[in-house]
Scaffold this motif. Structure first.
Motif, PDB file in Angstrom:
ATOM      1  N   LYS A   2       0.818  -1.213   0.000  1.00 52.34           N
ATOM      2  CA  LYS A   2       0.000   0.000   0.000  1.00 52.34           C
ATOM      3  C   LYS A   2       0.851   1.262   0.000  1.00 52.34           C
ATOM      4  N   LEU A  20      -5.179  -3.723  -5.725  1.00 54.55           N
ATOM      5  CA  LEU A  20      -4.808  -4.308  -4.440  1.00 54.55           C
ATOM      6  C   LEU A  20      -5.931  -5.149  -3.841  1.00 54.55           C
ATOM      7  N   ALA A  21      -7.006  -5.330  -4.577  1.00 52.36           N
ATOM      8  CA  ALA A  21      -8.103  -6.188  -4.110  1.00 52.36           C
ATOM      9  C   ALA A  21      -7.564  -7.589  -3.844  1.00 52.36           C
ATOM     10  N   ALA A  22      -8.014  -8.194  -2.769  1.00 56.22           N
ATOM     11  CA  ALA A  22      -7.523  -9.523  -2.381  1.00 56.22           C
ATOM     12  C   ALA A  22      -7.883 -10.591  -3.410  1.00 56.22           C
ATOM     13  N   LYS A  23      -9.044 -10.459  -4.040  1.00 58.62           N
ATOM     14  CA  LYS A  23      -9.474 -11.427  -5.060  1.00 58.62           C
ATOM     15  C   LYS A  23      -9.843 -10.665  -6.323  1.00 58.62           C
ATOM     16  N   PRO A  25      -8.162  -8.987  -8.792  1.00 56.09           N
ATOM     17  CA  PRO A  25      -7.715  -7.610  -8.975  1.00 56.09           C
ATOM     18  C   PRO A  25      -7.919  -7.103 -10.413  1.00 56.09           C
ATOM     19  N   HIS A  75       2.733  -8.805 -11.917  1.00 57.36           N
ATOM     20  CA  HIS A  75       2.124  -8.903 -10.586  1.00 57.36           C
ATOM     21  C   HIS A  75       0.623  -8.643 -10.709  1.00 57.36           C
ATOM     22  N   ALA A  77      -1.405  -7.128  -8.921  1.00 55.81           N
ATOM     23  CA  ALA A  77      -1.830  -5.780  -8.519  1.00 55.81           C
ATOM     24  C   ALA A  77      -1.684  -4.765  -9.652  1.00 55.81           C
TER      25      ALA A  77
END
Length: 157
Positions: A2, A20-23, A25, A75, A77
């Motif tokens: 973050k 940055l969403a956990a699932k 993205p 990545h 993200a």
């Protein structure tokens, strides 16, 4: 991770935090593109196209820079590629709920399934191009399908 949002290039690469969403993205990155596409509808087709080209070309560097910083090629993200791809998917289409939804579904389909040259680019290109080009092609494929449907159904563009 973050803390990287404080850096303007990483903030763009992370889709202003949507990546940055956990699932899922990529799905959240695509959702983040919708307000931008809405705002660009008021600029006219030429300006919309120029902004989209700038987002796509700049994305080669933005995504490559962030990938190098993270030490990870693509990545999850990094979602600037989804933003630029969705901008392409919506090019020259009216901002209606059915166009927004159809472009979203088609873009996510092409981005996830990666048929033909989309998959080839994803597997073979490296750096910023390896992150961006498959999504740009997914956006173009979505736009082609949507414009084809509009032409077949004689929907007003």
């Amino acid at each position: 991770m973050k803390r990287l949002l404080l850096h303007p290039i990483h903030c763009l690469a992370f889709g202003f935090g949507s990546g940055l969403a956990a699932k899922a993205p990529g799905t959240f990155g695509t959702l983040a593109a919708i307000p931008f596409v809405f705002a660009m509808q008021f600029t006219g087709l030429l300006t919309y196209t120029l902004i989209t080209i700038i987002a796509a070309v700049a994305g080669l560097w933005i995504c490559g820079y962030t990938a190098r910083t993270l030490g990870v090629h693509d990545h999850p993200a990094i979602v600037w590629d989804e933003i630029a791809g969705y901008m392409i998917a919506m090019i020259a289409l009216p901002f209606t709920w059915y166009n927004v939804l159809a472009a979203f579904v088609l873009f996510r389909f092409f981005d996830i399934v990666k048929p033909g040259p989309i998959g080839w680019c994803d597997r073979n290109l490296k750096g910023g191009a390896g992150i961006m080009v498959d999504d740009l092609l997914a956006g173009a494929a979505s736009a082609i399908v949507l414009h084809g449907v509009h032409a077949l159904l004689d929907l007003s563009l």
